[in-house]
Design a protein around this motif. Structure first.
Motif, PDB file in Angstrom:
ATOM      1  N   GLY A  44      20.302  -0.486  -6.495  1.00 40.33           N
ATOM      2  CA  GLY A  44      20.858  -1.632  -6.450  1.00 40.33           C
ATOM      3  C   GLY A  44      20.177  -2.429  -5.606  1.00 40.33           C
ATOM      4  O   GLY A  44      20.764  -3.521  -5.211  1.00 40.33           O
ATOM      5  N   LEU A  45      18.805  -2.675  -5.451  1.00 40.13           N
ATOM      6  CA  LEU A  45      18.150  -3.446  -4.808  1.00 40.13           C
ATOM      7  C   LEU A  45      17.854  -4.869  -5.816  1.00 40.13           C
ATOM      8  O   LEU A  45      17.782  -4.816  -6.796  1.00 40.13           O
ATOM      9  CB  LEU A  45      16.604  -2.906  -4.651  1.00 40.13           C
ATOM     10  N   ALA A  46      18.092  -5.986  -4.946  1.00 38.09           N
ATOM     11  CA  ALA A  46      17.863  -6.984  -5.823  1.00 38.09           C
ATOM     12  C   ALA A  46      16.523  -7.366  -6.283  1.00 38.09           C
ATOM     13  O   ALA A  46      16.500  -8.214  -7.445  1.00 38.09           O
ATOM     14  CB  ALA A  46      18.177  -8.284  -4.810  1.00 38.09           C
ATOM     15  N   GLY A  47      15.291  -6.932  -5.760  1.00 43.81           N
ATOM     16  CA  GLY A  47      14.197  -7.177  -6.388  1.00 43.81           C
ATOM     17  C   GLY A  47      13.143  -6.514  -5.639  1.00 43.81           C
ATOM     18  O   GLY A  47      13.415  -6.228  -4.438  1.00 43.81           O
ATOM     19  N   VAL A  48      11.974  -6.117  -6.043  1.00 44.32           N
ATOM     20  CA  VAL A  48      10.840  -5.395  -5.405  1.00 44.32           C
ATOM     21  C   VAL A  48       9.716  -6.056  -5.696  1.00 44.32           C
ATOM     22  O   VAL A  48       9.127  -6.212  -6.815  1.00 44.32           O
ATOM     23  CB  VAL A  48      10.789  -3.782  -5.733  1.00 44.32           C
ATOM     24  N   VAL A  49       8.861  -6.435  -4.457  1.00 46.41           N
ATOM     25  CA  VAL A  49       7.382  -6.771  -4.823  1.00 46.41           C
ATOM     26  C   VAL A  49       6.534  -5.495  -4.296  1.00 46.41           C
ATOM     27  O   VAL A  49       6.666  -5.296  -2.891  1.00 46.41           O
ATOM     28  CB  VAL A  49       7.314  -8.039  -3.872  1.00 46.41           C
ATOM     29  N   SER A  50       5.595  -5.128  -4.791  1.00 43.43           N
ATOM     30  CA  SER A  50       4.701  -4.149  -4.687  1.00 43.43           C
ATOM     31  C   SER A  50       3.338  -4.677  -4.759  1.00 43.43           C
ATOM     32  O   SER A  50       2.998  -5.179  -5.509  1.00 43.43           O
ATOM     33  CB  SER A  50       4.846  -3.112  -5.821  1.00 43.43           C
ATOM     34  N   GLN A  51       2.622  -4.307  -3.520  1.00 47.96           N
ATOM     35  CA  GLN A  51       1.337  -5.000  -3.235  1.00 47.96           C
ATOM     36  C   GLN A  51       0.248  -3.877  -3.193  1.00 47.96           C
ATOM     37  O   GLN A  51       0.517  -3.084  -2.282  1.00 47.96           O
ATOM     38  CB  GLN A  51       1.291  -5.795  -2.012  1.00 47.96           C
ATOM     39  N   GLY A  52      -0.609  -3.874  -4.094  1.00 53.88           N
ATOM     40  CA  GLY A  52      -1.887  -2.898  -4.003  1.00 53.88           C
ATOM     41  C   GLY A  52      -1.716  -1.823  -4.818  1.00 53.88           C
ATOM     42  O   GLY A  52      -2.597  -1.473  -5.720  1.00 53.88           O
ATOM     43  N   VAL A  53      -0.515  -1.030  -4.822  1.00 54.00           N
ATOM     44  CA  VAL A  53      -0.378   0.123  -5.740  1.00 54.00           C
ATOM     45  C   VAL A  53       1.237   0.503  -5.623  1.00 54.00           C
ATOM     46  O   VAL A  53       1.954   0.117  -4.674  1.00 54.00           O
ATOM     47  CB  VAL A  53      -1.185   1.546  -4.759  1.00 54.00           C
ATOM     48  N   LEU A  86       7.718   4.072  -1.577  1.00 52.18           N
ATOM     49  CA  LEU A  86       8.957   3.277  -2.068  1.00 52.18           C
ATOM     50  C   LEU A  86       9.273   3.744  -3.578  1.00 52.18           C
ATOM     51  O   LEU A  86      10.308   3.821  -4.106  1.00 52.18           O
ATOM     52  CB  LEU A  86       8.953   1.812  -2.103  1.00 52.18           C
ATOM     53  N   ALA A  87       8.097   3.682  -4.434  1.00 55.44           N
ATOM     54  CA  ALA A  87       8.198   3.864  -5.843  1.00 55.44           C
ATOM     55  C   ALA A  87       8.676   5.592  -5.990  1.00 55.44           C
ATOM     56  O   ALA A  87       9.475   5.481  -6.790  1.00 55.44           O
ATOM     57  CB  ALA A  87       6.631   3.953  -6.534  1.00 55.44           C
ATOM     58  N   MET A  88       8.484   6.266  -5.233  1.00 53.67           N
ATOM     59  CA  MET A  88       8.864   7.757  -5.174  1.00 53.67           C
ATOM     60  C   MET A  88      10.475   7.646  -4.932  1.00 53.67           C
ATOM     61  O   MET A  88      11.159   8.427  -5.610  1.00 53.67           O
ATOM     62  CB  MET A  88       8.173   8.672  -4.284  1.00 53.67           C
ATOM     63  N   SER A  89      10.643   6.947  -4.112  1.00 50.86           N
ATOM     64  CA  SER A  89      12.234   6.742  -3.650  1.00 50.86           C
ATOM     65  C   SER A  89      13.018   6.159  -4.794  1.00 50.86           C
ATOM     66  O   SER A  89      14.225   6.381  -5.078  1.00 50.86           O
ATOM     67  CB  SER A  89      12.405   5.944  -2.416  1.00 50.86           C
ATOM     68  N   LEU A  90      12.475   5.099  -5.391  1.00 51.63           N
ATOM     69  CA  LEU A  90      12.965   4.584  -6.784  1.00 51.63           C
ATOM     70  C   LEU A  90      13.105   5.448  -7.784  1.00 51.63           C
ATOM     71  O   LEU A  90      14.275   5.582  -8.467  1.00 51.63           O
ATOM     72  CB  LEU A  90      12.425   3.380  -7.003  1.00 51.63           C
ATOM     73  N   ALA A  91      12.224   6.217  -7.927  1.00 52.20           N
ATOM     74  CA  ALA A  91      12.145   7.105  -9.028  1.00 52.20           C
ATOM     75  C   ALA A  91      13.178   8.139  -8.806  1.00 52.20           C
ATOM     76  O   ALA A  91      13.478   9.015  -9.894  1.00 52.20           O
ATOM     77  CB  ALA A  91      10.908   7.710  -9.299  1.00 52.20           C
ATOM     78  N   ALA A  92      13.388   8.665  -7.688  1.00 44.42           N
ATOM     79  CA  ALA A  92      14.378   9.789  -7.326  1.00 44.42           C
ATOM     80  C   ALA A  92      16.013   9.107  -7.218  1.00 44.42           C
ATOM     81  O   ALA A  92      16.833  10.037  -6.953  1.00 44.42           O
ATOM     82  CB  ALA A  92      14.016  10.300  -5.892  1.00 44.42           C
ATOM     83  N   CYS A 115       0.822  -1.186   0.144  1.00 43.24           N
ATOM     84  CA  CYS A 115      -0.131  -0.049   0.187  1.00 43.24           C
ATOM     85  C   CYS A 115       0.947   1.338  -0.034  1.00 43.24           C
ATOM     86  O   CYS A 115       1.670   1.408  -0.808  1.00 43.24           O
ATOM     87  CB  CYS A 115      -1.038   0.106   1.183  1.00 43.24           C
ATOM     88  N   ILE A 116       0.646   2.151   1.088  1.00 46.41           N
ATOM     89  CA  ILE A 116       1.400   3.196   0.765  1.00 46.41           C
ATOM     90  C   ILE A 116       2.776   3.174   1.175  1.00 46.41           C
ATOM     91  O   ILE A 116       3.773   4.084   0.570  1.00 46.41           O
ATOM     92  CB  ILE A 116       0.975   4.363   2.051  1.00 46.41           C
ATOM     93  N   GLY A 117       3.242   1.879   1.839  1.00 47.11           N
ATOM     94  CA  GLY A 117       4.774   1.762   1.838  1.00 47.11           C
ATOM     95  C   GLY A 117       5.382   1.409   0.507  1.00 47.11           C
ATOM     96  O   GLY A 117       6.423   1.690   0.026  1.00 47.11           O
ATOM     97  N   SER A 118       4.396   0.886  -0.340  1.00 47.47           N
ATOM     98  CA  SER A 118       5.028   0.625  -1.939  1.00 47.47           C
ATOM     99  C   SER A 118       4.807   2.011  -2.536  1.00 47.47           C
ATOM    100  O   SER A 118       5.807   2.104  -3.334  1.00 47.47           O
ATOM    101  CB  SER A 118       3.823  -0.330  -2.315  1.00 47.47           C
ATOM    102  N   LEU A 119       3.760   2.663  -2.283  1.00 47.02           N
ATOM    103  CA  LEU A 119       3.752   3.872  -2.902  1.00 47.02           C
ATOM    104  C   LEU A 119       4.729   5.073  -2.642  1.00 47.02           C
ATOM    105  O   LEU A 119       5.384   5.525  -3.719  1.00 47.02           O
ATOM    106  CB  LEU A 119       2.432   4.602  -2.609  1.00 47.02           C
TER     107      LEU A 119
END
Length: 379
Positions: free
Chosen positions: A165-174, A154-160, A148-152
């Protein structure tokens, strides 16, 4: 009328003050105390957070950071009444780390303390937690599973480019493209304007507010047409903090989890709604602070920075998600069109809603295998 509009000479009482210090509520789990390492952690902007490591007994395992949703906490990954995500990760050879970011149920910031936006979570909480974990694990791979908002955020952190270098991301909900029902977005707007001078958060535990309180009309509204007699369940499952959305498929929860809803999810702050509404209208994760130079590291629109995502992403969603609808499917389509070089996949879980993808009694069988398969292929 629910809302009194006439002026009164009697000054309105101040809003209820609850917790004023940042002591973390204890985690509820079934692990031996020696295996649960609570790490003192404070961000560079001075906010006390919670960071927990579950000792796997093997220092060479890949690490997995778990990010909860807003008003939830690390407890959602540790429920002792079910086979939870931490159990599954430990059994499959991973070292779980859990971050209680500033929207956690275990912290007081949703009810008291300094207000924040999701920019703060994306700029401070997640990147600095990742840095701390990497200092501990060295060159071992680090995965992130976010809800949820933890994923949302995180998306902003990644886009910034703040968590490379994360090995992989699982995003649930949004993830990058939040999409709400029109009625949910409308209720957020109306409730935010009508209630902001009267209350600053919406509680979920009716027992803590009493029958004759300013919150009673909200619980009454949430109960209309609800099948469950529990007030907390009504305001979460049937109304999602009075927004008209639904947070889970009711029959997917065990009786014990259902009885713990007020412990697992906390009050929703109304002052966060303007940022959430801006994202919903944009159908994208957007920055709130446009003039404050401290937030210039974040893109104004995360979709414009999606090319910086340098890790495979699994977009996960329940087919019956009553909060974010088909946001993940939309995100997959948008990224496939705009950023075809990214490694992004989409998986839909039949018969599941939003929270029950982690809290559901059958989640270990129906949901977690998809997560293990994804990160296992990346080890």
């Amino acid at each position: 009328m629910i809302f009194k509009t006439a002026t009164s000479r009697t000054p309105r009482p101040t809003l209820r003050r609850v917790r004023t210090h940042a002591t973390l509520r204890p985690l509820r789990h079934r692990h031996a105390p020696a295996r649960v390492e609570e790490i003192p952690f404070r961000t560079s902007d001075g906010v006390r957070l919670g960071l927990t490591r579950i000792d796997s007994g093997d220092a060479g395992r890949p690490a997995v950071l778990l990010l909860h949703g807003h008003t939830a906490s690390a407890d959602m990954f540790l429920q002792p009444e079910t086979r939870n995500l931490v159990d599954v990760l430990l059994d499959d050879g991973y070292e779980p780390w859990l971050l209680d970011w500033r929207g956690s149920r275990r912290l007081p910031y949703n009810e008291t303390g300094q207000r924040y936006t999701y920019d703060d979570v994306a700029l401070y909480d997640i990147p600095e937690a990742v840095t701390h974990i990497r200092q501990r694990i060295g060159e071992r791979p680090l995965f992130v599973i976010a809800h949820c908002i933890g994923s949302l955020t995180l998306a902003m952190s990644l886009a910034a480019g703040l968590v490379p270098g994360l090995a992989g991301v699982v995003s649930q909900g949004v993830f990058l493209t939040p999409k709400l029902r029109d009625r949910t977005s409308l209720r957020m707007s109306v409730a935010g304007e009508l209630l902001k001078k009267r209350i600053d958060h919406i509680p979920v535990d009716f027992r803590t507010v009493g029958l004759w309180s300013k919150y009673t009309p909200l619980f009454a509204l949430a109960s209309r047409g609800a099948g469950c007699p529990d007030p907390t369940c009504r305001i979460l499952h049937h109304s999602a903090w009075s927004t008209g959305a639904s947070l889970f498929v009711h029959e997917n929860l065990s009786d014990l989890t259902h009885d713990r809803l007020a412990e697992l999810l906390g009050p929703a702050p109304l002052w966060i709604l303007p940022h959430l509404r801006r994202m919903a209208l944009a159908r994208s994760v957007v920055r709130w602070h446009d003039t404050d130079h401290r937030y210039r590291a974040l893109p104004s629109n995360a979709l414009d920075g999606a090319h910086r995502i340098d890790t495979p992403v699994l977009l996960l969603a329940g087919s019956e998600n009553g909060l974010w609808l088909d946001s993940q499917k939309l995100c997959h389509e948008v990224l496939a069109r705009r950023q075809p070089q990214l490694s992004v996949s989409y998986t839909e879980i039949p018969g599941y809603g939003h929270l029950d993808t982690f809290l559901g009694r059958g989640a270990a069988l129906d949901v977690f295998g998809n997560i293990l398969d994804f990160i296992g292929d990346l080890r």
